[in-house]
Write a protein that holds these residues in place. Structure first.
Motif, PDB file in Angstrom:
ATOM      1  N   GLN A  75       0.868  -1.157   0.000  1.00  0.00           N
ATOM      2  CA  GLN A  75       0.000   0.000   0.000  1.00  0.00           C
ATOM      3  C   GLN A  75       0.914   1.218   0.000  1.00  0.00           C
ATOM      4  N   ALA A  76       0.763   2.036  -1.027  1.00  0.00           N
ATOM      5  CA  ALA A  76       1.636   3.191  -1.211  1.00  0.00           C
ATOM      6  C   ALA A  76       0.783   4.447  -1.296  1.00  0.00           C
ATOM      7  N   GLY A  77       1.427   5.593  -1.219  1.00  0.00           N
ATOM      8  CA  GLY A  77       0.667   6.820  -1.344  1.00  0.00           C
ATOM      9  C   GLY A  77       1.531   8.059  -1.346  1.00  0.00           C
ATOM     10  N   PHE A  78       0.930   9.117  -1.817  1.00  0.00           N
ATOM     11  CA  PHE A  78       1.579  10.421  -1.799  1.00  0.00           C
ATOM     12  C   PHE A  78       0.507  11.477  -1.554  1.00  0.00           C
ATOM     13  N   ALA A  79       0.948  12.612  -1.075  1.00  0.00           N
ATOM     14  CA  ALA A  79       0.044  13.743  -0.885  1.00  0.00           C
ATOM     15  C   ALA A  79       0.618  14.940  -1.616  1.00  0.00           C
ATOM     16  N   VAL A  80      -0.264  15.752  -2.156  1.00  0.00           N
ATOM     17  CA  VAL A  80       0.117  17.026  -2.751  1.00  0.00           C
ATOM     18  C   VAL A  80      -0.628  18.082  -1.950  1.00  0.00           C
ATOM     19  N   ILE A  81       0.139  18.970  -1.309  1.00  0.00           N
ATOM     20  CA  ILE A  81      -0.450  19.958  -0.406  1.00  0.00           C
ATOM     21  C   ILE A  81       0.071  21.353  -0.720  1.00  0.00           C
ATOM     22  N   GLN A  82      -0.632  22.347  -0.202  1.00  0.00           N
ATOM     23  CA  GLN A  82      -0.194  23.732  -0.320  1.00  0.00           C
ATOM     24  C   GLN A  82      -0.887  24.551   0.755  1.00  0.00           C
ATOM     25  N   ASN A  83      -0.217  25.603   1.228  1.00  0.00           N
ATOM     26  CA  ASN A  83      -0.818  26.499   2.206  1.00  0.00           C
ATOM     27  C   ASN A  83      -1.934  27.313   1.570  1.00  0.00           C
ATOM     28  N   VAL A  84      -2.921  27.637   2.386  1.00  0.00           N
ATOM     29  CA  VAL A  84      -4.062  28.456   1.982  1.00  0.00           C
ATOM     30  C   VAL A  84      -4.224  29.547   3.034  1.00  0.00           C
ATOM     31  N   LYS A  85      -4.607  30.733   2.607  1.00  0.00           N
ATOM     32  CA  LYS A  85      -4.869  31.808   3.572  1.00  0.00           C
ATOM     33  C   LYS A  85      -5.998  31.383   4.492  1.00  0.00           C
ATOM     34  N   GLU A  86      -5.819  31.689   5.768  1.00  0.00           N
ATOM     35  CA  GLU A  86      -6.829  31.341   6.786  1.00  0.00           C
ATOM     36  C   GLU A  86      -8.205  31.898   6.405  1.00  0.00           C
ATOM     37  N   ASN A  87      -9.216  31.036   6.439  1.00  0.00           N
ATOM     38  CA  ASN A  87     -10.612  31.394   6.170  1.00  0.00           C
ATOM     39  C   ASN A  87     -10.878  31.942   4.770  1.00  0.00           C
ATOM     40  N   ASP A  88      -9.964  31.689   3.821  1.00  0.00           N
ATOM     41  CA  ASP A  88     -10.197  32.107   2.437  1.00  0.00           C
ATOM     42  C   ASP A  88     -10.681  30.879   1.667  1.00  0.00           C
ATOM     43  N   PHE A  89     -11.978  30.647   1.713  1.00  0.00           N
ATOM     44  CA  PHE A  89     -12.543  29.419   1.164  1.00  0.00           C
ATOM     45  C   PHE A  89     -12.523  29.394  -0.356  1.00  0.00           C
ATOM     46  N   ARG A  90     -12.607  30.547  -0.988  1.00  0.00           N
ATOM     47  CA  ARG A  90     -12.481  30.593  -2.453  1.00  0.00           C
ATOM     48  C   ARG A  90     -11.078  30.164  -2.877  1.00  0.00           C
ATOM     49  N   GLU A  91     -10.057  30.671  -2.188  1.00  0.00           N
ATOM     50  CA  GLU A  91      -8.689  30.273  -2.504  1.00  0.00           C
ATOM     51  C   GLU A  91      -8.505  28.781  -2.234  1.00  0.00           C
ATOM     52  N   GLN A  92      -9.088  28.306  -1.150  1.00  0.00           N
ATOM     53  CA  GLN A  92      -8.974  26.884  -0.829  1.00  0.00           C
ATOM     54  C   GLN A  92      -9.585  26.038  -1.944  1.00  0.00           C
ATOM     55  N   ASP A  93     -10.745  26.433  -2.447  1.00  0.00           N
ATOM     56  CA  ASP A  93     -11.379  25.691  -3.546  1.00  0.00           C
ATOM     57  C   ASP A  93     -10.530  25.747  -4.816  1.00  0.00           C
ATOM     58  N   ARG A  94     -10.017  26.924  -5.128  1.00  0.00           N
ATOM     59  CA  ARG A  94      -9.199  27.097  -6.333  1.00  0.00           C
ATOM     60  C   ARG A  94      -7.930  26.248  -6.242  1.00  0.00           C
TER      61      ARG A  94
END
Length: 172
Positions: A75-94
């Protein structure tokens, strides 16, 4: 096997333009480990202002069929992550959409390499046993300061008969 797995994904992190991992330029955007190891040191290790690739240590298990055929299951895996401005839900969705596309780019590279392996091209052995049907990709977050992204997990099954063959020369 482990070294080959890590080297393959580090190559992806270095060469995929969206990640562009380059530790020589203090742009650490690739690390390996498990989630517990990473949560504590995530802020100091990764430059999460841009997309980062986290390669999870794989887990291995064995199966034996009634005909005594042995299989190695990873079982293998990877994550792709990035910081998002706090409470900026539009940026989080984008950013979520963009990070999901990066995950798809990585999967497309694995599938491409699997096809090349079938034509005789050299690639890591585990690629030849990659099965897209096993891929799951839950959304993850909040990691570190305010990072979100996708965790892509998949299974790799390969023949383990030669690996588990008893060799008397290895014993005293």
């Amino acid at each position: 096997m482990v070294e080959e797995y890590i080297n393959y994904f580090e190559w992806i992190a270095r060469n995929l333009k969206a990640i562009s991992h380059n530790p020589e330029e203090k742009r650490t955007r690739f690390v390996t480990g498990n989630i517990d190891e990473l949560l504590g040191g995530l802020r100091s290790k990764l430059d999460t202002k841009e997309p980062c690739l986290i390669l999870y240590n794989f887990e291995a298990g064995f199966e034996e069929a009634p005909d005594e055929a042995k299989t190695l299951n990873m079982q293998a895996g990877f994550a792709v992550i990035q910081n998002v401005k706090e409470n900026d839900f539009r940026e989080q969705d984008r950013k979520s959409d963009a990070l999901f596309e990066i995950c798809a780019d990585i999967l497309s590279k694995i599938l491409y390499d699997r096809e090349m392996h079938d034509t005789g091209e050299l690639c890591p052995a585990f690629i030849s046993d990659f099965d897209l049907n096993t891929v799951k990709a839950p959304y993850i977050g909040r990691l570190g300061d305010n990072a979100y992204g996708w965790f892509v997990e998949f299974d790799i099954k390969s023949d383990a008969n030669s690996l588990l063959k008893y060799n008397p020369s290895k014993w005293t």
